[in-house]
Design a protein around this motif. Structure first.
Motif, PDB file in Angstrom:
ATOM      1  N   ARG A 270      36.744  51.303 -37.115  1.00  0.00           N
ATOM      2  CA  ARG A 270      36.398  50.847 -38.468  1.00  0.00           C
ATOM      3  C   ARG A 270      34.884  50.871 -38.673  1.00  0.00           C
ATOM      4  N   TYR A 271      34.144  50.419 -37.675  1.00  0.00           N
ATOM      5  CA  TYR A 271      32.672  50.398 -37.733  1.00  0.00           C
ATOM      6  C   TYR A 271      32.147  51.807 -38.021  1.00  0.00           C
ATOM      7  N   LEU A 272      32.619  52.777 -37.252  1.00  0.00           N
ATOM      8  CA  LEU A 272      32.144  54.147 -37.425  1.00  0.00           C
ATOM      9  C   LEU A 272      32.571  54.726 -38.768  1.00  0.00           C
ATOM     10  N   ARG A 273      33.785  54.437 -39.180  1.00  0.00           N
ATOM     11  CA  ARG A 273      34.274  54.979 -40.467  1.00  0.00           C
ATOM     12  C   ARG A 273      33.483  54.415 -41.643  1.00  0.00           C
ATOM     13  N   ILE A 274      33.083  53.160 -41.570  1.00  0.00           N
ATOM     14  CA  ILE A 274      32.267  52.582 -42.639  1.00  0.00           C
ATOM     15  C   ILE A 274      30.958  53.349 -42.767  1.00  0.00           C
ATOM     16  N   ILE A 275      30.344  53.666 -41.643  1.00  0.00           N
ATOM     17  CA  ILE A 275      29.076  54.398 -41.667  1.00  0.00           C
ATOM     18  C   ILE A 275      29.271  55.812 -42.202  1.00  0.00           C
ATOM     19  N   VAL A 276      30.302  56.498 -41.708  1.00  0.00           N
ATOM     20  CA  VAL A 276      30.570  57.878 -42.141  1.00  0.00           C
ATOM     21  C   VAL A 276      30.851  57.928 -43.636  1.00  0.00           C
ATOM     22  N   GLU A 277      31.718  57.046 -44.110  1.00  0.00           N
ATOM     23  CA  GLU A 277      32.088  57.053 -45.525  1.00  0.00           C
ATOM     24  C   GLU A 277      30.894  56.713 -46.414  1.00  0.00           C
ATOM     25  N   HIS A 278      30.053  55.783 -45.975  1.00  0.00           N
ATOM     26  CA  HIS A 278      28.859  55.427 -46.752  1.00  0.00           C
ATOM     27  C   HIS A 278      27.908  56.625 -46.855  1.00  0.00           C
ATOM     28  N   LEU A 280      28.602  59.873 -46.503  1.00  0.00           N
ATOM     29  CA  LEU A 280      29.181  60.956 -47.293  1.00  0.00           C
ATOM     30  C   LEU A 280      29.188  60.623 -48.780  1.00  0.00           C
ATOM     31  N   THR A 281      29.492  59.371 -49.109  1.00  0.00           N
ATOM     32  CA  THR A 281      29.465  58.967 -50.519  1.00  0.00           C
ATOM     33  C   THR A 281      28.066  59.156 -51.097  1.00  0.00           C
ATOM     34  N   GLY A 282      27.062  58.750 -50.343  1.00  0.00           N
ATOM     35  CA  GLY A 282      25.695  58.924 -50.810  1.00  0.00           C
ATOM     36  C   GLY A 282      25.319  60.383 -50.981  1.00  0.00           C
ATOM     37  N   LEU A 283      25.652  61.205 -49.995  1.00  0.00           N
ATOM     38  CA  LEU A 283      25.338  62.634 -50.088  1.00  0.00           C
ATOM     39  C   LEU A 283      26.034  63.272 -51.282  1.00  0.00           C
ATOM     40  N   ASN A 284      27.298  62.924 -51.482  1.00  0.00           N
ATOM     41  CA  ASN A 284      28.057  63.504 -52.587  1.00  0.00           C
ATOM     42  C   ASN A 284      27.558  63.056 -53.960  1.00  0.00           C
ATOM     43  N   ASN A 285      26.825  61.953 -53.991  1.00  0.00           N
ATOM     44  CA  ASN A 285      26.297  61.447 -55.258  1.00  0.00           C
ATOM     45  C   ASN A 285      24.805  61.719 -55.429  1.00  0.00           C
ATOM     46  N   GLY A 286      24.250  62.566 -54.550  1.00  0.00           N
ATOM     47  CA  GLY A 286      22.857  62.967 -54.704  1.00  0.00           C
ATOM     48  C   GLY A 286      21.847  61.918 -54.314  1.00  0.00           C
ATOM     49  N   VAL A 287      22.253  60.957 -53.501  1.00  0.00           N
ATOM     50  CA  VAL A 287      21.331  59.908 -53.069  1.00  0.00           C
ATOM     51  C   VAL A 287      20.474  60.439 -51.922  1.00  0.00           C
ATOM     52  N   LEU A 288      19.189  60.142 -51.935  1.00  0.00           N
ATOM     53  CA  LEU A 288      18.299  60.587 -50.869  1.00  0.00           C
ATOM     54  C   LEU A 288      18.660  59.898 -49.542  1.00  0.00           C
ATOM     55  N   PRO A 289      18.473  60.581 -48.423  1.00  0.00           N
ATOM     56  CA  PRO A 289      18.817  60.001 -47.116  1.00  0.00           C
ATOM     57  C   PRO A 289      18.206  58.629 -46.868  1.00  0.00           C
ATOM     58  N   ASP A 290      16.919  58.439 -47.216  1.00  0.00           N
ATOM     59  CA  ASP A 290      16.291  57.135 -46.985  1.00  0.00           C
ATOM     60  C   ASP A 290      17.037  56.017 -47.700  1.00  0.00           C
ATOM     61  N   GLU A 291      17.471  56.305 -48.933  1.00  0.00           N
ATOM     62  CA  GLU A 291      18.189  55.281 -49.700  1.00  0.00           C
ATOM     63  C   GLU A 291      19.584  55.065 -49.139  1.00  0.00           C
ATOM     64  N   ILE A 292      20.220  56.118 -48.676  1.00  0.00           N
ATOM     65  CA  ILE A 292      21.539  55.976 -48.051  1.00  0.00           C
ATOM     66  C   ILE A 292      21.436  55.023 -46.872  1.00  0.00           C
ATOM     67  N   VAL A 293      20.442  55.239 -46.014  1.00  0.00           N
ATOM     68  CA  VAL A 293      20.278  54.391 -44.833  1.00  0.00           C
ATOM     69  C   VAL A 293      19.913  52.962 -45.239  1.00  0.00           C
ATOM     70  N   ALA A 294      19.027  52.820 -46.226  1.00  0.00           N
ATOM     71  CA  ALA A 294      18.572  51.490 -46.636  1.00  0.00           C
ATOM     72  C   ALA A 294      19.689  50.649 -47.239  1.00  0.00           C
ATOM     73  N   THR A 295      20.700  51.284 -47.825  1.00  0.00           N
ATOM     74  CA  THR A 295      21.781  50.534 -48.484  1.00  0.00           C
ATOM     75  C   THR A 295      23.021  50.391 -47.616  1.00  0.00           C
ATOM     76  N   LEU A 296      22.943  50.842 -46.368  1.00  0.00           N
ATOM     77  CA  LEU A 296      24.082  50.684 -45.460  1.00  0.00           C
ATOM     78  C   LEU A 296      24.314  49.211 -45.156  1.00  0.00           C
ATOM     79  N   GLU A 297      25.531  48.748 -45.311  1.00  0.00           N
ATOM     80  CA  GLU A 297      25.891  47.361 -44.997  1.00  0.00           C
ATOM     81  C   GLU A 297      27.089  47.346 -44.056  1.00  0.00           C
ATOM     82  N   ILE A 298      26.959  46.627 -42.955  1.00  0.00           N
ATOM     83  CA  ILE A 298      28.039  46.485 -41.985  1.00  0.00           C
ATOM     84  C   ILE A 298      28.611  45.081 -42.124  1.00  0.00           C
TER      85      ILE A 298
END
Length: 429
Positions: A270-278, A280-298
């Motif tokens: 589950r831990y890994l899937r949360i990270i992967v899905e977050h 991919l969702t960011g990439l698919n929505n045009g979010v920059l990598p830095d913002e994808i990482v900054a908004t990751l919540e576990i």
């Protein structure tokens, strides 16, 4: 400059790797450099042992026709591992399974061969390519892993004779029958693309290699080749579906008890899937990598899971590794596409700030409240003028403070690269 292992680095390494010896950590391929510890040998099921000769764990299964050994440790672990195996069984070594080709898992078998054992050596079909890559990048790997020359003068293997090669390869699944008992070897990408794990159904025991370690998976290492968080989750879910009662882990303590094992495996997935899905969702929505990482919540229950602490890798690193896998190397900032050198950028920042001294002062002020930002300012000061003694001292101080505050071993080690840069800037030998 002699590499050192500050106390928090040693503490993190001991927590992650068990019987960790810094000297062996610097000479993983040296056959004369053991861990210096008496191996741990734990009876985890009938005729089944967890063995920890040093920083890595080994699984041992005794059958009527001989022994199945899963992994064989670092090169220097060979003699101690042989002694440990012989302390519990005098059966011949029938088969060895490499769970993957990493330096701490597949290099101690020479001691058994020199003792006259002639086992079949099983590995995934991608493992020889892993060894080939080790030879091709010997200098890179020695530097990245902080290795020093061993008794043979080599810091990293670079010739075919430096390896004990598998004698039998498999693709996805291989069933072995040893002593009338069935053992299933499965492929499952994770830390590497050649990863394998072993299921002993009659004993309800899995020897998982580094697919299970008792802490957050090493799925995001900043300096290493691609990791596979998505497939890692799949492997954990497949293991959970078998309802094992014991897992012999690649590092750390074994996992025991059907319910506890199931909880660990499903939580890991589950831990890994949360990270992967977050990611991919960011990439698919045009979010920059830095913002994808900054908004990751576990979720808190995963962040504080007793068998998933982030003491080696970090969720942020895993997220970036997923981003790297599914997108290019560019981070999306236009100025970073064809950038000015880091030294030139730092020099310009120093001019704007009123000089290197102003950056040094600001970095030291920030270090009390915002170490993350202070690292950038200290690095600008150092890169703007590597000959400036105060800038060198500030850079080392601030990055050391950041490393000292980090629980993740990987972060600690890489922040401390700054000390090597400072040492190189002094021109000292």
């Amino acid at each position: 400059m002699t590499p050192t292992f500050p106390e928090n680095q040693q503490s993190a390494a001991r927590a992650a790797f068990g019987l960790f010896n810094p000297e062996q950590g610097r000479r993983i391929f040296d056959r004369t450099q053991g861990s210096g510890f008496e191996p741990r040998v734990v009876d985890v099921a009938p005729r089944t042992w967890f063995i920890q000769p040093g920083m890595v764990n080994v699984g041992l299964f005794e059958t009527d026709d001989g022994l199945l050994l899963v992994d064989c440790g670092c090169a220097g672990d060979g003699p101690a591992l042989l002694k440990a195996v012989r302390s519990v069984s005098d059966k011949p070594l029938h088969t060895v399974v490499y769970t993957h080709g990493h330096s701490d898992h597949a290099f101690g078998l020479w001691a058994f061969l020199e003792a006259g054992e002639r086992p079949e050596i099983v590995a995934h079909r991608a493992l020889p390519t892993h060894f080939d890559r080790y030879m091709k990048t010997a200098g890179l790997n020695a530097r990245v892993n902080g290795q020093r020359p061993g008794a043979d003068g080599k810091a990293w293997p670079d010739a075919r004779e430096d390896f004990v090669w598998p004698t039998r390869l498999f693709d996805d699944r291989l069933e072995l029958t040893i002593g009338g008992e069935r053992f299933v070897v499965r492929h499952g990408k994770g830390e590497t693309d050649d990863a394998a794990w072993v299921w002993a159904p009659e004993r309800r025991v899995i020897a998982a290699g580094d697919l299970v370690t008792g802490y957050l998976p090493n799925a995001g290492n900043p300096k290493k080749v691609q990791r596979y968080a998505e497939e890692w989750a799949e492997a954990a879910e497949e293991m959970a579906s078998l309802s094992p009662s014991v897992i012999i882990t690649g590092h750390g303590d074994p996992a025991t008890g059907t319910d506890a094992v199931a909880d660990e495996l499903t939580s890991l997935a589950r831990y890994l899937r949360i990270i992967v899905e977050h990611a991919l969702t960011g990439l698919n929505n045009g979010v920059l990598p830095d913002e994808i990482v900054a908004t990751l919540e576990i979720p808190e229950q995963l962040r504080h899971h007793p068998r998933l602490p982030a003491l080696y890798d970090k969720p942020e690193f895993i997220c970036r590794n997923v981003i790297r896998r599914y997108s290019g190397w560019w981070d999306g900032y236009p100025s970073h596409l064809l950038p000015a050198s880091q030294d030139a950028q730092a020099a310009e920042v120093a001019r704007l700030a009123g000089g290197v001294a102003a950056l040094v002062e600001r970095a030291r002020t920030l270090s009390a409240t915002d170490l993350r930002l202070a690292c950038h300012v200290a690095e600008w000061a150092f890169l703007a003028d590597r000959s400036d003694e105060d800038a060198r001292a500030c850079y080392r101080e601030v990055l050391e403070a950041r490393a000292g505050a980090e629980p993740s071993l990987m972060a600690q080690v890489n922040f401390r690269v700054s000390a090597g840069w400072v040492h190189a800037a002094t021109g000292e030998v």
